[in-house]
Design a protein around this motif. Structure first.
Motif, PDB file in Angstrom:
ATOM      1  N   ASN A  49       0.808  -1.216   0.000  1.00  0.00           N
ATOM      2  CA  ASN A  49       0.000   0.000   0.000  1.00  0.00           C
ATOM      3  C   ASN A  49       0.837   1.261   0.000  1.00  0.00           C
ATOM      4  OD1 ASN A  49      -2.438  -1.278  -0.098  1.00  0.00           O
ATOM      5  ND2 ASN A  49      -2.701  -1.351   2.109  1.00  0.00           N
ATOM      6  N   GLU A  50       2.102   1.137  -0.321  1.00  0.00           N
ATOM      7  CA  GLU A  50       2.971   2.302  -0.335  1.00  0.00           C
ATOM      8  C   GLU A  50       2.483   3.298  -1.377  1.00  0.00           C
ATOM      9  OE1 GLU A  50       7.717   3.240  -0.471  1.00  0.00           O
ATOM     10  OE2 GLU A  50       6.982   1.365  -1.281  1.00  0.00           O
ATOM     11  N   ASN A  51       2.418   4.543  -0.988  1.00  0.00           N
ATOM     12  CA  ASN A  51       1.991   5.603  -1.883  1.00  0.00           C
ATOM     13  C   ASN A  51       3.107   5.879  -2.884  1.00  0.00           C
ATOM     14  OD1 ASN A  51       1.527   8.219  -2.973  1.00  0.00           O
ATOM     15  ND2 ASN A  51       0.102   8.616  -1.297  1.00  0.00           N
ATOM     16  N   ASP A  52       2.756   5.940  -4.169  1.00  0.00           N
ATOM     17  CA  ASP A  52       3.756   6.200  -5.206  1.00  0.00           C
ATOM     18  C   ASP A  52       4.516   7.496  -4.948  1.00  0.00           C
ATOM     19  OD1 ASP A  52       2.652   3.966  -6.320  1.00  0.00           O
ATOM     20  OD2 ASP A  52       1.797   4.974  -8.050  1.00  0.00           O
ATOM     21  N   ALA A  53       3.820   8.493  -4.438  1.00  0.00           N
ATOM     22  CA  ALA A  53       4.452   9.797  -4.198  1.00  0.00           C
ATOM     23  C   ALA A  53       5.541   9.704  -3.141  1.00  0.00           C
ATOM     24  CB  ALA A  53       3.401  10.821  -3.786  1.00  0.00           C
ATOM     25  N   THR A  54       5.358   8.892  -2.122  1.00  0.00           N
ATOM     26  CA  THR A  54       6.396   8.753  -1.105  1.00  0.00           C
ATOM     27  C   THR A  54       7.450   7.739  -1.524  1.00  0.00           C
ATOM     28  OG1 THR A  54       5.073   7.115   0.107  1.00  0.00           O
ATOM     29  CG2 THR A  54       4.870   9.421   0.788  1.00  0.00           C
ATOM     30  N   ALA A  55       7.076   6.778  -2.359  1.00  0.00           N
ATOM     31  CA  ALA A  55       8.036   5.771  -2.814  1.00  0.00           C
ATOM     32  C   ALA A  55       9.112   6.379  -3.705  1.00  0.00           C
ATOM     33  CB  ALA A  55       7.305   4.661  -3.560  1.00  0.00           C
ATOM     34  N   VAL A  56       8.799   7.462  -4.392  1.00  0.00           N
ATOM     35  CA  VAL A  56       9.758   8.080  -5.309  1.00  0.00           C
ATOM     36  C   VAL A  56      11.000   8.583  -4.564  1.00  0.00           C
ATOM     37  CG1 VAL A  56       8.869  10.450  -5.303  1.00  0.00           C
ATOM     38  CG2 VAL A  56       9.906   9.518  -7.381  1.00  0.00           C
ATOM     39  N   ALA A  57      10.896   8.803  -3.273  1.00  0.00           N
ATOM     40  CA  ALA A  57      12.049   9.247  -2.485  1.00  0.00           C
ATOM     41  C   ALA A  57      13.166   8.208  -2.497  1.00  0.00           C
ATOM     42  CB  ALA A  57      11.624   9.553  -1.050  1.00  0.00           C
ATOM     43  N   VAL A  75      15.747   2.974 -20.645  1.00  0.00           N
ATOM     44  CA  VAL A  75      14.408   2.902 -21.224  1.00  0.00           C
ATOM     45  C   VAL A  75      13.998   1.438 -21.257  1.00  0.00           C
ATOM     46  CG1 VAL A  75      13.019   3.303 -23.292  1.00  0.00           C
ATOM     47  CG2 VAL A  75      14.704   5.002 -22.571  1.00  0.00           C
ATOM     48  N   LEU A  76      12.917   1.117 -20.544  1.00  0.00           N
ATOM     49  CA  LEU A  76      12.418  -0.256 -20.492  1.00  0.00           C
ATOM     50  C   LEU A  76      11.519  -0.567 -21.679  1.00  0.00           C
ATOM     51  CD1 LEU A  76      11.488  -0.396 -16.705  1.00  0.00           C
ATOM     52  CD2 LEU A  76      13.484  -1.434 -17.808  1.00  0.00           C
ATOM     53  N   THR A 119       5.949  -1.587 -11.580  1.00  0.00           N
ATOM     54  CA  THR A 119       5.702  -2.474 -12.714  1.00  0.00           C
ATOM     55  C   THR A 119       6.247  -3.855 -12.394  1.00  0.00           C
ATOM     56  OG1 THR A 119       7.821  -2.039 -13.795  1.00  0.00           O
ATOM     57  CG2 THR A 119       6.019  -0.493 -14.269  1.00  0.00           C
ATOM     58  N   ARG A 120       6.081  -4.780 -13.316  1.00  0.00           N
ATOM     59  CA  ARG A 120       6.636  -6.132 -13.122  1.00  0.00           C
ATOM     60  C   ARG A 120       8.156  -6.098 -13.016  1.00  0.00           C
ATOM     61  NH1 ARG A 120       3.907  -8.923 -17.949  1.00  0.00           N
ATOM     62  NH2 ARG A 120       2.297  -7.357 -17.943  1.00  0.00           N
ATOM     63  N   GLN A 121       8.780  -5.119 -13.662  1.00  0.00           N
ATOM     64  CA  GLN A 121      10.232  -4.987 -13.623  1.00  0.00           C
ATOM     65  C   GLN A 121      10.721  -4.242 -12.389  1.00  0.00           C
ATOM     66  OE1 GLN A 121       8.452  -3.789 -16.345  1.00  0.00           O
ATOM     67  NE2 GLN A 121       8.940  -5.238 -17.960  1.00  0.00           N
ATOM     68  N   GLY A 122       9.817  -3.675 -11.615  1.00  0.00           N
ATOM     69  CA  GLY A 122      10.171  -2.863 -10.450  1.00  0.00           C
ATOM     70  C   GLY A 122       9.615  -1.457 -10.623  1.00  0.00           C
ATOM     71  N   TRP A 123      10.144  -0.509  -9.877  1.00  0.00           N
ATOM     72  CA  TRP A 123       9.673   0.873  -9.956  1.00  0.00           C
ATOM     73  C   TRP A 123      10.182   1.524 -11.235  1.00  0.00           C
ATOM     74  CZ3 TRP A 123       5.931   2.850  -7.122  1.00  0.00           C
ATOM     75  CH2 TRP A 123       5.617   2.246  -5.901  1.00  0.00           C
ATOM     76  N   ALA A 124       9.291   2.277 -11.877  1.00  0.00           N
ATOM     77  CA  ALA A 124       9.635   2.939 -13.132  1.00  0.00           C
ATOM     78  C   ALA A 124       8.802   4.205 -13.296  1.00  0.00           C
ATOM     79  CB  ALA A 124       9.387   1.998 -14.314  1.00  0.00           C
ATOM     80  N   TYR A 125       9.293   5.067 -14.151  1.00  0.00           N
ATOM     81  CA  TYR A 125       8.543   6.261 -14.540  1.00  0.00           C
ATOM     82  C   TYR A 125       7.835   5.957 -15.852  1.00  0.00           C
ATOM     83  CZ  TYR A 125      11.455   8.717 -11.143  1.00  0.00           C
ATOM     84  OH  TYR A 125      12.077   9.127  -9.986  1.00  0.00           O
ATOM     85  N   ASP A 126       6.588   6.324 -15.940  1.00  0.00           N
ATOM     86  CA  ASP A 126       5.821   6.218 -17.179  1.00  0.00           C
ATOM     87  C   ASP A 126       5.659   7.640 -17.695  1.00  0.00           C
ATOM     88  OD1 ASP A 126       4.230   5.471 -19.275  1.00  0.00           O
ATOM     89  OD2 ASP A 126       2.471   5.029 -18.055  1.00  0.00           O
ATOM     90  N   VAL A 127       6.368   7.952 -18.756  1.00  0.00           N
ATOM     91  CA  VAL A 127       6.406   9.318 -19.282  1.00  0.00           C
ATOM     92  C   VAL A 127       5.688   9.353 -20.628  1.00  0.00           C
ATOM     93  CG1 VAL A 127       7.878  11.279 -19.880  1.00  0.00           C
ATOM     94  CG2 VAL A 127       8.649   9.624 -18.156  1.00  0.00           C
ATOM     95  N   GLU A 128       4.736  10.259 -20.759  1.00  0.00           N
ATOM     96  CA  GLU A 128       4.028  10.456 -22.021  1.00  0.00           C
ATOM     97  C   GLU A 128       4.731  11.592 -22.757  1.00  0.00           C
ATOM     98  OE1 GLU A 128      -0.259  12.026 -22.528  1.00  0.00           O
ATOM     99  OE2 GLU A 128      -0.422   9.836 -22.329  1.00  0.00           O
ATOM    100  N   VAL A 146       6.714   6.129 -22.680  1.00  0.00           N
ATOM    101  CA  VAL A 146       8.083   5.678 -22.470  1.00  0.00           C
ATOM    102  C   VAL A 146       8.237   5.290 -21.000  1.00  0.00           C
ATOM    103  CG1 VAL A 146      10.526   6.272 -22.675  1.00  0.00           C
ATOM    104  CG2 VAL A 146       8.862   7.272 -24.261  1.00  0.00           C
ATOM    105  N   LYS A 147       8.660   4.046 -20.755  1.00  0.00           N
ATOM    106  CA  LYS A 147       8.916   3.583 -19.392  1.00  0.00           C
ATOM    107  C   LYS A 147      10.408   3.677 -19.127  1.00  0.00           C
ATOM    108  CE  LYS A 147       5.072   0.734 -18.172  1.00  0.00           C
ATOM    109  NZ  LYS A 147       4.307   1.829 -17.664  1.00  0.00           N
ATOM    110  N   VAL A 148      10.762   4.389 -18.040  1.00  0.00           N
ATOM    111  CA  VAL A 148      12.159   4.593 -17.676  1.00  0.00           C
ATOM    112  C   VAL A 148      12.399   3.952 -16.320  1.00  0.00           C
ATOM    113  CG1 VAL A 148      13.946   6.313 -17.221  1.00  0.00           C
ATOM    114  CG2 VAL A 148      12.222   6.754 -18.984  1.00  0.00           C
ATOM    115  N   ASP A 149      13.394   3.087 -16.241  1.00  0.00           N
ATOM    116  CA  ASP A 149      13.736   2.386 -15.004  1.00  0.00           C
ATOM    117  C   ASP A 149      14.194   3.379 -13.947  1.00  0.00           C
ATOM    118  OD1 ASP A 149      15.278   0.862 -13.001  1.00  0.00           O
ATOM    119  OD2 ASP A 149      14.993  -0.820 -14.382  1.00  0.00           O
ATOM    120  N   ALA A 150      13.612   3.309 -12.753  1.00  0.00           N
ATOM    121  CA  ALA A 150      13.945   4.241 -11.672  1.00  0.00           C
ATOM    122  C   ALA A 150      15.271   3.900 -11.004  1.00  0.00           C
ATOM    123  CB  ALA A 150      12.826   4.247 -10.628  1.00  0.00           C
ATOM    124  N   ARG A 151      15.825   2.727 -11.277  1.00  0.00           N
ATOM    125  CA  ARG A 151      17.106   2.345 -10.671  1.00  0.00           C
ATOM    126  C   ARG A 151      18.294   2.844 -11.470  1.00  0.00           C
ATOM    127  NH1 ARG A 151      15.347  -3.723 -10.534  1.00  0.00           N
ATOM    128  NH2 ARG A 151      14.801  -2.895 -12.556  1.00  0.00           N
TER     129      ARG A 151
END
Length: 111
Positions: free
Chosen positions: A28-36, A93-94, A65-74, A84-89
């Motif tokens: 239930n982690e909030n995406d907004a706090t997970a980005v930290a 580009v995924l 995502t299935r690959q882990g945390w990522a940014y979904d950029v339009e 475009v999905k970008v890996d947060a680690r």
């Protein structure tokens, strides 16, 4: 003997409930706090996505995502829109796909 079975069943049920609650609270982690915890910042992900399709970002989200945390950029390039999905680690580009229709992500009538 029936009492032992009842106690065993009760113990298994309680253990299952505890495990389910622990799993649910972790999910239930909030995406907004997970980005930290992301190694790549939102602005870096947007820049990567814009360079990848040679366009301008119009929207970005941080999601699991299935690959882990990522940014979904339009990203818009002329009359085309790309997701475009970008890996947060590591900022790689995924995936990059053409967005044919604007999906109603927020549940409102129009985007």
């Amino acid at each position: 003997m029936p009492r032992v079975r009842t106690l065993t069943a009760l113990a298994v049920t309680l253990a299952t409930i505890a495990a389910t609650a622990a799993y649910a609270s972790a999910g239930n982690e909030n995406d907004a706090t997970a980005v930290a915890n992301a190694r790549v910042s939102l602005s870096q992900a947007v820049q990567t996505a814009e360079q990848h399709v040679h366009g301008r970002a119009s929207k970005a989200e941080y999601e699991h995502t299935r690959q882990g945390w990522a940014y979904d950029v339009e990203v818009v390039n002329g009359q085309k829109v790309f997701d475009v999905k970008v890996d947060a680690r590591d900022g790689s580009v995924l995936a990059s796909t053409t967005d044919r229709t604007d999906h109603d992500d927020q549940g409102d009538e129009t985007d």
